[in-house]
Design a protein around this motif. Sequence first.
Motif, PDB file in Angstrom:
ATOM      1  N   ILE A  53      -0.781   1.638  -4.716  1.00  0.00           N
ATOM      2  CA  ILE A  53       0.478   2.280  -4.314  1.00  0.00           C
ATOM      3  C   ILE A  53       1.590   1.231  -4.258  1.00  0.00           C
ATOM      4  O   ILE A  53       2.693   1.462  -4.767  1.00  0.00           O
ATOM      5  N   ARG A  90       2.777   0.439  -7.583  1.00  0.00           N
ATOM      6  CA  ARG A  90       3.264   1.643  -8.277  1.00  0.00           C
ATOM      7  C   ARG A  90       2.338   2.065  -9.424  1.00  0.00           C
ATOM      8  O   ARG A  90       2.767   2.656 -10.396  1.00  0.00           O
ATOM      9  N   GLU A  91       1.052   1.776  -9.268  1.00  0.00           N
ATOM     10  CA  GLU A  91       0.066   2.209 -10.257  1.00  0.00           C
ATOM     11  C   GLU A  91      -0.342   3.658 -10.022  1.00  0.00           C
ATOM     12  O   GLU A  91      -0.801   4.326 -10.942  1.00  0.00           O
ATOM     13  N   ILE A  92      -0.218   4.114  -8.777  1.00  0.00           N
ATOM     14  CA  ILE A  92      -0.432   5.520  -8.447  1.00  0.00           C
ATOM     15  C   ILE A  92       0.719   5.973  -7.560  1.00  0.00           C
ATOM     16  O   ILE A  92       1.304   5.178  -6.820  1.00  0.00           O
ATOM     17  N   PRO A  93       1.068   7.262  -7.617  1.00  0.00           N
ATOM     18  CA  PRO A  93       2.217   7.740  -6.845  1.00  0.00           C
ATOM     19  C   PRO A  93       1.905   7.942  -5.370  1.00  0.00           C
ATOM     20  O   PRO A  93       0.752   8.161  -4.984  1.00  0.00           O
ATOM     21  N   ALA A  94       2.953   7.887  -4.569  1.00  0.00           N
ATOM     22  CA  ALA A  94       2.879   8.204  -3.145  1.00  0.00           C
ATOM     23  C   ALA A  94       4.256   8.688  -2.722  1.00  0.00           C
ATOM     24  O   ALA A  94       5.265   8.348  -3.352  1.00  0.00           O
ATOM     25  N   ASP A  95       4.301   9.474  -1.673  1.00  0.00           N
ATOM     26  CA  ASP A  95       5.566   9.960  -1.125  1.00  0.00           C
ATOM     27  C   ASP A  95       6.069   8.918  -0.127  1.00  0.00           C
ATOM     28  O   ASP A  95       5.778   8.975   1.071  1.00  0.00           O
ATOM     29  N   PHE A  99       4.278   5.612   3.742  1.00  0.00           N
ATOM     30  CA  PHE A  99       4.217   6.795   2.887  1.00  0.00           C
ATOM     31  C   PHE A  99       3.456   7.904   3.604  1.00  0.00           C
ATOM     32  O   PHE A  99       2.662   7.649   4.517  1.00  0.00           O
TER      33      PHE A  99
END
Length: 121
Positions: free
Chosen positions: A10, A13-18, A29
């Motif tokens: 996260i 930024r390899e996988i999304p998060a809010d 997040f």
Amino acid sequence: MSEETIFSKIINREIPADIVYEDEHALAFKDINPQAPFHVLIIPKTPIATINDITDEHAATVGHLYVVAAKLAKEQGFADEGYRVVMNCNDHGGQTVYHIHLHMLAGKEMGWPPYQDKKKV
């Protein structure tokens, strides 16, 4: 060096998060399985596996996580009503990702104890 975790992915930024907050030292997040109307995870960008791995050199980093929590509480409008921050350690403590993180929960009245023990004595 710590193993790569979902949190490092996260951060990178390899996988999304809010993401609700970010600075040079921390990231916050939304939890994907919220236990309160407002439930975020506040993580250091420096990977530290567990509370047991915190050293004197990490004091400012760990303290900063609480500064972020207080800032979010004020920004979200629940600082005066109250909120809970929890950091779990290892399996019996409920830790599932081995990169320290504060769970910040708010938006409802919290009870105590927070949950029933999984194992009956």
